[in-house]
Design an enzyme around this catalytic site. Structure first.
Site, PDB file in Angstrom:
ATOM      1  N   TYR A 171       0.834  -1.216   0.000  1.00 23.12           N
ATOM      2  CA  TYR A 171       0.000   0.000   0.000  1.00 23.12           C
ATOM      3  C   TYR A 171       0.870   1.268   0.000  1.00 23.12           C
ATOM      4  O   TYR A 171       0.601   2.217  -0.747  1.00 23.12           O
ATOM      5  CB  TYR A 171      -0.907  -0.051   1.222  1.00 23.12           C
TER       6      TYR A 171
HETATM    7  N1  LIG Z   1      -9.648   6.834   5.122  1.00 24.09           N
HETATM    8  C1  LIG Z   1      -8.502   7.489   5.249  1.00 24.09           C
HETATM    9  O1  LIG Z   1      -8.226   8.120   6.284  1.00 24.09           O
HETATM   10  C2  LIG Z   1      -7.498   7.465   4.122  1.00 24.09           C
HETATM   11  C3  LIG Z   1      -6.188   7.867   4.419  1.00 24.09           C
HETATM   12  C4  LIG Z   1      -5.254   7.896   3.398  1.00 24.09           C
HETATM   13  C5  LIG Z   1      -5.632   7.569   2.105  1.00 24.09           C
HETATM   14  N2  LIG Z   1      -6.914   7.172   1.841  1.00 24.09           N
HETATM   15  C6  LIG Z   1      -7.250   6.840   0.453  1.00 24.09           C
HETATM   16  O2  LIG Z   1      -8.548   7.312   0.151  1.00 24.09           O
HETATM   17  C7  LIG Z   1      -9.143   6.462  -0.832  1.00 24.09           C
HETATM   18  C8  LIG Z   1     -10.520   6.033  -0.380  1.00 24.09           C
HETATM   19  O3  LIG Z   1     -10.386   5.231   0.771  1.00 24.09           O
HETATM   20  P1  LIG Z   1     -11.567   5.006   1.832  1.00 24.09           P
HETATM   21  O4  LIG Z   1     -10.965   5.202   3.150  1.00 24.09           O
HETATM   22  O5  LIG Z   1     -12.757   5.773   1.425  1.00 24.09           O
HETATM   23  O6  LIG Z   1     -11.797   3.425   1.638  1.00 24.09           O
HETATM   24  P2  LIG Z   1     -13.125   2.553   1.379  1.00 24.09           P
HETATM   25  O7  LIG Z   1     -12.711   1.136   1.515  1.00 24.09           O
HETATM   26  O8  LIG Z   1     -14.251   3.063   2.207  1.00 24.09           O
HETATM   27  O9  LIG Z   1     -13.485   2.865  -0.141  1.00 24.09           O
HETATM   28  C9  LIG Z   1     -12.706   2.360  -1.205  1.00 24.09           C
HETATM   29  C10 LIG Z   1     -13.642   1.840  -2.279  1.00 24.09           C
HETATM   30  O10 LIG Z   1     -12.835   1.365  -3.379  1.00 24.09           O
HETATM   31  C11 LIG Z   1     -13.501   0.263  -3.940  1.00 24.09           C
HETATM   32  N3  LIG Z   1     -12.595  -0.578  -4.732  1.00 24.09           N
HETATM   33  C12 LIG Z   1     -11.760  -1.548  -4.278  1.00 24.09           C
HETATM   34  N4  LIG Z   1     -11.168  -2.168  -5.314  1.00 24.09           N
HETATM   35  C13 LIG Z   1     -11.631  -1.570  -6.443  1.00 24.09           C
HETATM   36  C14 LIG Z   1     -11.371  -1.773  -7.822  1.00 24.09           C
HETATM   37  N5  LIG Z   1     -10.529  -2.729  -8.243  1.00 24.09           N
HETATM   38  N6  LIG Z   1     -11.990  -0.959  -8.718  1.00 24.09           N
HETATM   39  C15 LIG Z   1     -12.832   0.021  -8.305  1.00 24.09           C
HETATM   40  N7  LIG Z   1     -13.136   0.238  -6.997  1.00 24.09           N
HETATM   41  C16 LIG Z   1     -12.525  -0.537  -6.079  1.00 24.09           C
HETATM   42  C17 LIG Z   1     -14.061  -0.496  -2.751  1.00 24.09           C
HETATM   43  O11 LIG Z   1     -15.131  -1.370  -3.114  1.00 24.09           O
HETATM   44  C18 LIG Z   1     -14.496   0.641  -1.820  1.00 24.09           C
HETATM   45  O12 LIG Z   1     -15.884   0.919  -1.924  1.00 24.09           O
HETATM   46  C19 LIG Z   1      -8.164   5.315  -1.049  1.00 24.09           C
HETATM   47  O13 LIG Z   1      -7.420   5.572  -2.209  1.00 24.09           O
HETATM   48  C20 LIG Z   1      -7.280   5.344   0.167  1.00 24.09           C
HETATM   49  O14 LIG Z   1      -5.993   4.833  -0.114  1.00 24.09           O
HETATM   50  C21 LIG Z   1      -7.853   7.102   2.828  1.00 24.09           C
END
Ligand SMILES: NC(=O)c1ccc[n+]([C@@H]2O[C@H](COP(=O)([O-])OP(=O)(O)OC[C@H]3O[C@@H](n4cnc5c(N)ncnc54)[C@H](O)[C@@H]3O)[C@@H](O)[C@H]2O)c1
Length: 324
Positions: A171
């Site tokens: 990741y």
């Molecule tokens: N939540 C945080 O604090 C945080 C921190 C740093 C980075 N991020 C980044 O933010 C983004 C969103 O994360 P989140 O926390 O909302 O996670 P989340 O798991 O709630 O949402 C991610 C979504 O991506 C979808 N997904 C997974 N594989 C996929 C694919 N092959 N094709 C299309 N969609 C796919 C999943 O079904 C899910 O609904 C990510 O890129 C994550 O790395 C989040």
């Protein structure tokens, strides 16, 4: 006419969390939204078309325009399909928000080849695949004479940029790659009028952060919840809006704070003229330089300074999180 009215935005992973909030926000300000999400589990297994369809239903119920796509960004044809579906439904594609991610956290000595590949395939290759097919479409439109503001917004993470976390070889490396690719694509795609930026969310309450201590605590202050996925949406919308001049930027978002991430930058230096270094000269020279301590960086990210016994405590904590 707003900055988003009539613009079509494809958001990957928009069925949940941050992507869902971005989809709801952009639809509310007038954008046509393609809600992509195969509805997989955190580790990428399974799938549920209903996850994307539920967000589309929410948008339509509020009077917005949206279609669902259940393809995977890690699949080359799936990425092409979602771009083609956007153009077929709304006549053009103006912006892509690459947001999809999966996580499998495990120590380097335990992480399997498939677990490494699967996480990198969604975050890094998926960002490239969707950007590639959008760029193919934008090149064709540009050659045909269209002059329209286009944008890509990538999504990275502090684990990759500022404080790569133990257990996240896959990741963290993929997120660092996304930040680097943001700059590459900003430089390449300006010739078609495409701006490319990146957001790096932090401490947003989604299923990815469910296990982070304190995430379930209610907001201390009156006002918007700083951990709500909606905190990222206004910045994301601004960066893909027609009036935004920015390109090649990586911006961290944490609650109400936005910071410019400067990426790797050159630090202290040593020089030798005309001769190769000897090992003893290197040992002496490098010992005089101010070198970053990855353990202190991690302690700082976790909210505490690395005290006298801090390094040992941190090593014990890391081992406890990685070993059975
Ligand atoms: N939540 C945080 O604090 C945080 C921190 C740093 C980075 N991020 C980044 O933010 C983004 C969103 O994360 P989140 O926390 O909302 O996670 P989340 O798991 O709630 O949402 C991610 C979504 O991506 C979808 N997904 C997974 N594989 C996929 C694919 N092959 N094709 C299309 N969609 C796919 C999943 O079904 C899910 O609904 C990510 O890129 C994550 O790395 C989040």
């Amino acid at each position: 006419m707003g900055e988003w009215d009539g613009r079509t935005v494809l958001i990957t992973g928009a069925g949940r969390g941050i992507g869902r909030a971005e989809a709801l926000y952009l639809a509310a300000v007038g954008a046509n939204v393609v809600v992509n999400d195969p509805g997989v589990a955190v580790d990428g297994s399974g799938g549920d078309r209903g996850v994307a369809e539920a967000v589309v239903a929410e948008i339509r119920a509020a009077g917005g325009a949206a279609i669902a796509d259940a393809g995977s960004v890690a699949d080359w044809d799936g990425a092409r399909g979602m771009v083609e579906r956007a153009v077929a439904a709304f006549g053009d594609l103006h912006a892509v928000i690459n947001n999809a991610a999966v996580e499998v956290n495990r120590a380097v000595d335990r992480l399997t080849e498939a677990e490494f590949d699967d996480v990198v395939a969604v975050k890094l290759k998926g960002t490239f695949a969707v950007s590639h097919w959008a760029a193919v479409h934008w090149r064709e439109r540009h050659v045909a004479g269209a002059r329209v503001d286009r944008a890509i917004l990538n999504t990275a993470s502090g684990s990759g940029l500022l404080n790569p976390l133990p257990g996240q070889s896959n990741y963290a490396a993929a997120n660092a790659g996304v930040a680097a690719m943001t700059i590459v694509h900003a430089l390449e795609l300006s010739r078609f009028g495409v701006r490319v930026n990146c957001v790096s969310p932090s401490m947003v309450r989604t299923r990815l952060t469910a296990a982070v201590p304190g995430m379930d605590r209610p907001a201390a202050d009156f006002g918007p919840d700083p951990r709500d996925p909606m905190v990222v949406a206004p910045l994301a919308a601004y960066l893909v809006g027609a009036g935004c001049p920015l390109t090649g930027q990586v911006l961290s978002v944490r609650g109400g704070g936005i910071a410019v991430d400067n990426g790797w930058s050159r630090g202290a230096e040593l020089h030798t003229d005309g001769v190769l270094w000897t090992e003893s000269e290197l040992a002496a020279g490098l010992s005089t330089l101010d070198l970053p301590d990855p353990f202190a960086t991690l302690a700082d990210a976790l909210g505490g300074a690395l005290g006298a016994s801090g390094r040992a405590e941190l090593e014990t904590m890391i081992a406890a999180g990685l070993d059975d």
